[in-house]
Design a protein around this motif. Sequence first.
Motif, mmCIF file in Angstrom:
data_model
loop_
_atom_site.group_PDB
_atom_site.id
_atom_site.type_symbol
_atom_site.label_atom_id
_atom_site.label_comp_id
_atom_site.label_asym_id
_atom_site.label_seq_id
_atom_site.Cartn_x
_atom_site.Cartn_y
_atom_site.Cartn_z
ATOM 1 N N ILE A 177 17.822 46.074 32.466
ATOM 2 C CA ILE A 177 16.636 45.335 32.899
ATOM 3 C C ILE A 177 16.497 44.154 31.986
ATOM 4 C CG2 ILE A 177 14.123 45.391 33.064
ATOM 5 C CD1 ILE A 177 14.335 48.251 33.919
ATOM 6 N N TYR A 202 14.301 40.893 30.679
ATOM 7 C CA TYR A 202 12.986 40.271 30.602
ATOM 8 C C TYR A 202 13.173 38.762 30.553
ATOM 9 C CZ TYR A 202 11.007 44.812 29.418
ATOM 10 O OH TYR A 202 10.606 46.117 29.448
ATOM 11 N N LYS A 232 3.867 44.251 30.603
ATOM 12 C CA LYS A 232 5.237 44.038 30.151
ATOM 13 C C LYS A 232 5.983 43.129 31.118
ATOM 14 C CE LYS A 232 7.379 47.437 28.112
ATOM 15 N NZ LYS A 232 8.064 48.717 27.878
ATOM 16 N N TYR A 266 7.830 43.325 38.558
ATOM 17 C CA TYR A 266 9.133 43.521 39.180
ATOM 18 C C TYR A 266 8.960 43.601 40.690
ATOM 19 C CZ TYR A 266 13.700 45.553 40.191
ATOM 20 O OH TYR A 266 14.952 45.784 40.691
ATOM 21 N N VAL A 311 13.688 51.648 37.184
ATOM 22 C CA VAL A 311 13.043 50.514 36.507
ATOM 23 C C VAL A 311 11.981 51.010 35.535
ATOM 24 C CG1 VAL A 311 11.590 48.476 36.865
ATOM 25 C CG2 VAL A 311 13.537 48.882 38.362
ATOM 26 N N LYS A 362 13.812 52.695 32.518
ATOM 27 C CA LYS A 362 14.588 51.740 31.737
ATOM 28 C C LYS A 362 13.688 50.770 30.969
ATOM 29 C CE LYS A 362 18.943 51.029 31.362
ATOM 30 N NZ LYS A 362 19.766 51.586 30.370
ATOM 31 N N SER A 363 12.524 50.449 31.512
ATOM 32 C CA SER A 363 11.626 49.490 30.853
ATOM 33 C C SER A 363 10.746 50.158 29.804
ATOM 34 C CB SER A 363 10.742 48.800 31.897
ATOM 35 O OG SER A 363 9.835 49.727 32.476
ATOM 36 N N SER A 421 8.089 51.786 30.211
ATOM 37 C CA SER A 421 6.681 51.552 30.528
ATOM 38 C C SER A 421 5.922 52.868 30.507
ATOM 39 C CB SER A 421 6.541 50.907 31.912
ATOM 40 O OG SER A 421 7.162 49.650 31.918
#
Length: 104
Positions: A10, A12, A61, A64, A84, A87-88, A90
């Motif tokens: 991912i 940013y 953050k 998406y 997602v 992996k992030s 969050s």
Amino acid sequence: MNTKVNEISIKYNGNFKMKDSPKITCSNDAVNLLFNNWDSGSIGLHETFKILLLNNSNKVKGIYTLSSGGITGTLVDVRILFAVLLKSLSTAVILAHYVKKIVM
């Protein structure tokens, strides 16, 4: 045996610090942030499903775009959604779906 596999990443985009990130304190904060970051040229053209990724302090953050569909629908693959999210790293998520109703 040495087996190679693909790594999912991912990325940013942006160069601001989390301390400068907006904080979501109510539903209006989320609505305003999402609407301001939606593609205004296609917001009435087709349905889109986005997620707002938050940290433990409800700081944003990132946003998406999970799915972009046609005039009457869009499909969300929950496997991609969870990939997602995991992996992030969050800790909270806000799901957003926009469809413009056409009145004739």
